[in-house]
Design an enzyme around this catalytic site. Structure first.
Site, short mmCIF file in Angstrom:
data_model
loop_
_atom_site.label_atom_id
_atom_site.label_comp_id
_atom_site.label_asym_id
_atom_site.label_seq_id
_atom_site.Cartn_x
_atom_site.Cartn_y
_atom_site.Cartn_z
N TYR A 1 44.06 43.12 32.01
CA TYR A 1 44.61 42.35 33.13
C TYR A 1 45.81 43.09 33.72
CZ TYR A 1 41.65 38.36 32.00
OH TYR A 1 40.56 37.54 31.81
N GLU B 1 36.38 41.47 31.77
CA GLU B 1 37.52 40.67 32.23
C GLU B 1 38.54 41.63 32.82
OE1 GLU B 1 39.19 37.63 29.67
OE2 GLU B 1 37.20 37.23 28.83
N GLN C 1 38.91 35.08 37.61
CA GLN C 1 37.63 34.43 37.47
C GLN C 1 37.17 33.97 38.86
OE1 GLN C 1 37.37 31.51 34.35
NE2 GLN C 1 38.40 32.83 32.86
N GLU D 1 34.56 30.52 33.52
CA GLU D 1 34.78 29.94 32.19
C GLU D 1 35.06 28.45 32.32
OE1 GLU D 1 37.92 31.95 30.02
OE2 GLU D 1 37.53 30.80 28.20
N ASN E 1 33.48 37.04 21.90
CA ASN E 1 34.46 37.43 22.94
C ASN E 1 35.82 37.64 22.28
OD1 ASN E 1 35.81 37.42 25.74
ND2 ASN E 1 36.84 35.71 24.71
N GLU E 2 36.48 38.70 22.66
CA GLU E 2 37.82 38.99 22.12
C GLU E 2 37.88 38.65 20.63
OE1 GLU E 2 41.01 37.56 24.68
OE2 GLU E 2 40.38 38.93 26.27
O1 AHR Z 1 40.23 34.83 31.48
C1 AHR Z 1 41.10 34.07 30.70
C2 AHR Z 1 41.08 34.45 29.24
O2 AHR Z 1 41.58 35.74 29.07
C3 AHR Z 1 39.73 34.50 28.57
O3 AHR Z 1 39.29 33.27 28.14
C4 AHR Z 1 39.98 35.40 27.40
O4 AHR Z 1 38.82 36.09 26.99
C5 AHR Z 1 41.09 36.33 27.88
O5 AHR Z 1 42.09 36.42 26.97
#
Ligand code: AHR
Length: 483
Positions: free
Chosen positions: A239, A295, A344, A24, A171-172
């Site tokens: 995450y 992600e 990432q 990103e 995205n999101e």
């Molecule tokens: O990966 C960092 C961020 O996490 C991304 O930009 C977003 O899609 C997510 O919240």
């Protein structure tokens, strides 16, 4: 003590795309990490740093997602084409409020994919972009013929179209991508994706809807109910955290309880995939639509002294455990998980590579991807597993060779493992990535503190292998049998 009995039955292909990456416009991922510009003293090819590309080629990056993330829903692709001198400077509002000079744009991204040998996964802008803008980007990238966008691409130096294998429509969208309700986004998704045209009939674009955050099962249900026929995949973001979202914990120097809280948070991926899959099964019993975990990874406190908006964190043997366990979970769900993209690739969150000026190091996570690379496009093999509580394992077969990958995340107990095969064993070789302390990591002074070593003392007799999997280690075994 763990036992694995490998059967000859095959369970399905492990898509290589679950070894995908995400880059990103965030912190030092693109700028410095990948892009240094043609005039840099750091060796580069067309502005892309050669040391990083070389390292990434060794792990076979199958697909790369770009330009975001949250950045995607503020990205206007026309800002990133044409002469670099004339490209607009904008503010990266999501990530540190820094100036984005747009020197890395569409042409540079496809050049990076070319150098890596990776497919392109482009994430389009629904949050602040128009349907026309998205539609014209697809035309710009993929139309082969005479058209306003193809002509513009030619004018900018690239007459041939590129191949866009995957395209994300927003995205999101429940958060940074527009704070939408699922009903509203489902309709927007249907509308925007209509204009993501398949100009190349031989390579139709795989369209991905913006899916749920973690355990938002209602989002999945509403999207599948209202838009499943229009999508090829739907995303999921999760995450691994060592504590609450608001309380990011350090990547180094953490207590024992955070070793386990982080790993347990990563292990939640199993439950998320199972529950989201059962919702998908209601609307898509044939499992046509892929669950795209685009992600995932550890989200820890940023390194002291760095810009908090840049999400730069160190990477330890604990991250290697998370990577191995999560990849094993994906490999258990080959029927639904068609792609995943760790967040990432460079200098951000659970990165493969960290850079500092012209220096570059490979992280423990990088080495897990390297050790596991033969799982890519291999056949998942059925195995009865009686594993110790803290051992995770996966078995695949490719080109007549088995790959058994293992992870023991106990802090002090080695695991005695026995593996048996139907056939006789011809040869077995092993590698190990091991930590001596919980936060063992590589840094710019000690770049090889954690790196794979040959695994000694593998006993093999007839159909059986016995081997010790030390605590805090990831192990891979390549096994040739008479099969
Ligand atoms: O990966 C960092 C961020 O996490 C991304 O930009 C977003 O899609 C997510 O919240």
């Amino acid at each position: 003590m763990s036992k694995i009995i490998v059967h000859n039955q095959q369970r399905g292909k492990i898509s290589k795309y679950i070894y995908g990456q995400f880059s990103e416009h965030l912190g030092r991922c693109i700028y410095e990490g990948l892009w240094v510009g043609e005039k840099s003293n750091i060796p580069n090819v067309k502005g892309i740093r050669s040391d990083v590309v070389q390292a990434l080629r060794e792990i076979n990056v199958p697909v790369l997602r770009w330009p975001g993330g949250c950045f995607a829903d503020e990205y206007h692709w026309r800002d990133g084409i044409g002469s670099k001198d004339n490209r607009k400077k904008i503010v990266n509002t999501n990530w540190g409020g820094v100036v984005e000079n747009n020197h890395f744009g569409t042409h540079e991204f496809f050049e990076l994919c070319r150098q890596l040998g990776a497919e392109a996964y482009i994430n389009g802008n629904v949050g602040s972009g128009t349907v026309q803008e998205m539609s014209e980007w697809v035309e710009y990238m993929t139309f082969d013929g005479i058209s306003p966008m193809a002509d513009l691409r030619t004018k900018n130096g690239h007459p041939d179209p590129w191949r866009v294998k995957f395209f994300g429509v927003g995205n999101e969208s429940w958060g940074c991508g527009g704070n939408m309700r699922p009903e509203y986004y489902a309709d927007l998704y249907r509308r925007y994706q209509t204009f993501v045209r398949n100009y190349d009939g031989n390579n139709p674009i795989y369209k991905i809807a913006s899916g749920p955050n973690i355990d938002d099962y209602n989002w999945m249900d509403v999207l599948m109910k209202n838009a499943a026929p229009y999508m090829d995949g739907i995303s999921l973001h999760h995450y691994a955290l060592a504590s609450e979202w608001e309380d990011k914990r350090p990547a180094l120097g953490f207590p024992e309880k955070e070793w386990f809280s982080l790993i347990n948070s990563a292990k939640k991926m199993e439950e998320l995939i199972s529950k989201h899959s059962s919702i998908m099964n209601k609307y898509d019993p044939d499992k046509r639509v892929g669950l795209i975990v685009d992600e995932w990874g550890t989200w820890l406190a940023t390194e002291p002294g760095t810009n908090p908006g840049f999400l730069y964190q160190q990477n330890t043997i604990r991250d290697a455990m998370v990577a191995a366990i999560t990849l094993h979970i994906f490999q258990n769900h080959t029927d639904r998980v068609q792609m995943a993209n760790i967040a990432q690739m460079v200098n951000v969150l659970q990165a493969m590579i960290l850079t500092d000026g012209e220096a570059m190091i490979k992280t423990p996570t990088y080495y897990v991807f390297k050790m596991f690379k033969d799982h890519q496009d291999a056949i998942s093999v059925d195995a009865d597993k009686e594993l110790s509580e803290m051992t995770s394992a996966s078995v695949s077969e490719k080109n007549g060779e088995y790959l058994v990958s293992l992870c023991n995340y106990s802090l002090n107990a080695a695991d005695d493992l026995q593996i048996s095969f139907n056939e006789s064993i011809i040869s077995v070789t092993g590698e190990i990535l091991k930590g001596e302390v919980m936060d063992q990591h590589n840094d710019f002074d000690q770049p090889d503190a954690v790196s794979p070593q040959v695994l000694e003392n593998i006993q093999s007799l007839e159909h059986n292998i016995s081997v010790v999997i030390p605590s805090m280690s990831v192990v891979t075994l390549h096994v040739k049998t008479t099969k």
